[in-house]
Design a protein around this motif. Structure first.
Motif, short mmCIF file in Angstrom:
data_model
loop_
_atom_site.label_atom_id
_atom_site.label_comp_id
_atom_site.label_asym_id
_atom_site.label_seq_id
_atom_site.Cartn_x
_atom_site.Cartn_y
_atom_site.Cartn_z
N LEU A 112 -46.85 -30.15 -42.45
CA LEU A 112 -46.13 -31.37 -42.83
C LEU A 112 -46.00 -31.38 -44.35
O LEU A 112 -46.99 -31.23 -45.07
CB LEU A 112 -46.88 -32.60 -42.33
N ALA A 121 -41.40 -30.94 -41.10
CA ALA A 121 -42.45 -30.90 -40.08
C ALA A 121 -42.25 -29.65 -39.23
O ALA A 121 -41.13 -29.31 -38.87
CB ALA A 121 -42.41 -32.14 -39.20
N ALA A 173 -41.21 -35.80 -39.59
CA ALA A 173 -40.69 -35.58 -40.93
C ALA A 173 -40.09 -36.87 -41.51
O ALA A 173 -40.37 -37.24 -42.66
CB ALA A 173 -39.65 -34.47 -40.91
N GLN A 222 -42.15 -39.69 -43.15
CA GLN A 222 -42.74 -39.48 -44.48
C GLN A 222 -41.88 -40.04 -45.61
O GLN A 222 -42.32 -40.06 -46.76
CB GLN A 222 -42.96 -37.97 -44.71
N LEU A 273 -48.65 -30.13 -34.26
CA LEU A 273 -48.17 -30.16 -35.64
C LEU A 273 -49.00 -29.20 -36.49
O LEU A 273 -50.23 -29.33 -36.57
CB LEU A 273 -48.27 -31.58 -36.21
#
Length: 430
Positions: free
Chosen positions: A146, A134, A31, A34, A143
């Motif tokens: 996102l 995330a 996370a 980003q 994952l």
């Protein structure tokens, strides 16, 4: 990619520290990566198993700090998701100091996602007035979502998580013990080299753990004082306990995991390795037996779940180790393998998991002892059969029975243990 390599890719990987807080750190790093700017807040929601396993375990690279919350703060500050389950190797002193300030200031928090079943971690990170999220589900590095400022960057049908979130698991769950053994035909020299890397990695952490005055030390002292024999069983217990001691104490040594668990990797790898070495089994056979140990461990986890109320070292990795020992000395003797599986599950199948912490080394010792005992009873044609308790007519049936006990009979066990743990902490999160 064949099923064997799918299992190894997703279930057997290096991890620095207990895999649940490390997965929290990894999700936080995903996370945080980003966004630009200074970290303001990190908020985590996790399923009961992740919450429980990160409750009281020491996190590597923190100087002895325990809990998911420090892992979340550090992961968000490191923000290097390419490191995956070795994310905390990116720790620097200034980042650790920042992480501690975030925790003490209430800017990092972890809460229990009570409605979630199966592996689940949801992390929100705030930087410079912007927000990223995330979500990991169904596995420590899986994952499934996102986001950045509400825009979805990645979304998967597996977002709800659960034990069947990987396609390979659905196939693995339907296999038989005989078919698991047949998968060893796919093992090539590259695979053997990776298996050997796991042995070497876990031997290193065991050696580091011997310097600690913890469970491994005291087992070794029992041998020195004559309470225990100096034999392959004792040396195996010392080896696995020492490795678990080091891992639970937060020493900065990666281990090769199995089924997404470092302690399970210690049992699944080091028990068949040490027993095979003692009996002078050829190295390739030992390594293939470890491959089988990983497969059995993963197979059982497909039935019981990633983070069950019962100890994975006992009912998954210990079973894998027992089957591996039988394979080393009897090859594909399914009758003996079935006996080994039924015997060890009958023995320690009810061992509770009350989270990752120093005491896990005791469970590792019990699992090691039980796996060797079950294997050698089976090699002699003796073991527990369907005439006794919940044991089935085959290994597969016994494992399904264990799954029923875990899913239904122990449905309240995690909730009860979590309430007890929270009461001890005055109801605080970790």
């Amino acid at each position: 990619m064949g099923l064997y390599r799918e299992v190894i890719k997703h279930e057997v990987f290096p991890a620095l520290g207990c895999t649940e807080p490390i997965a929290v750190a990894y999700a936080a790093s995903l996370a945080a990566a980003q966004l630009d700017g200074e970290l303001e807040r990190v908020t985590v929601s996790a399923d009961a198993g992740v919450f429980k396993n990160g409750f009281a375990v020491t996190v590597p690279e923190t100087g002895g700090v325990k809990g998911n919350v420090i892992a979340a703060a550090l992961g968000a500050l490191i923000a290097r998701p390419e490191l995956k389950m070795e994310i905390l190797s990116g720790t620097r002193p200034e980042l650790l100091q920042q992480a501690k300030l975030l925790v003490s200031g209430g800017q990092a928090s972890v809460s229990l996602a009570e409605a979630q079943r199966g592996f689940y971690i949801d992390v929100t990170v705030e930087k410079g007035g912007r927000v990223a999220r995330a979500v990991l589900a169904g596995g420590h590095t899986n994952l499934v979502r996102l986001e950045r400022d509400g825009t979805v960057l990645l979304s998967s049908e597996q977002e709800q998580g659960g034990e069947d979130s990987h396609q390979y698991r659905a196939a693995l769950k339907e296999m038989t013990l005989a078919q698991l053994v047949d998968l060893l035909e796919d093992v090539d020299q590259e695979d053997l080299a990776y298996l050997k890397r796991g042995v070497e990695m876990n031997l290193r952490v065991a050696e580091a753990g011997k310097a600690l005055t913890k469970v491994g030390y005291y087992v070794e002292e029992l041998v020195r004082k004559g309470f225990l024999l100096s034999d392959v069983v004792s040396s195996s217990k010392i080896l696995t306990a020492s490795a678990s001691d080091a891992r639970m104490a937060g020493l900065s040594y990666p281990v090769m995991s199995s089924g997404g668990s470092g302690n399970q990797g210690i049992v699944a790898i080091l028990v068949p390795y040490n027993v095979g070495l003692f009996f002078r089994i050829p190295e390739e056979t030992i390594l293939k037996s470890i491959a089988l140990s990983h497969l059995v461990n993963a197979y059982i986890k497909c039935h019981t779940g990633d983070l069950a109320p019962i100890c994975g070292c006992a009912i998954a990795a210990g079973v894998g180790a027992a089957v591996a020992i039988v394979y080393q000395q009897a090859g594909k003797d399914l009758a003996k393998m079935n006996l080994a599986v039924n015997t060890i599950i009958s023995d320690i199948g009810g061992m509770l998991c009350d989270g990752a912490k120093g005491g896990c080394a005791l469970k590792v010792v019990s699992s090691t002892d039980a796996s060797i005992r079950a294997a050698y009873m089976a090699l002699s044609g003796h073991g527990i059969t369907e005439e006794e308790g919940f044991v089935g007519r085959s290994a597969e049936e016994t494992i399904r029975n264990l799954s029923r006990i875990t899913d239904h009979g122990m449905a309240l066990a995690d909730q009860t243990m979590l309430h007890i743990m929270l009461e001890k902490q005055g109801g605080s999160s970790t």
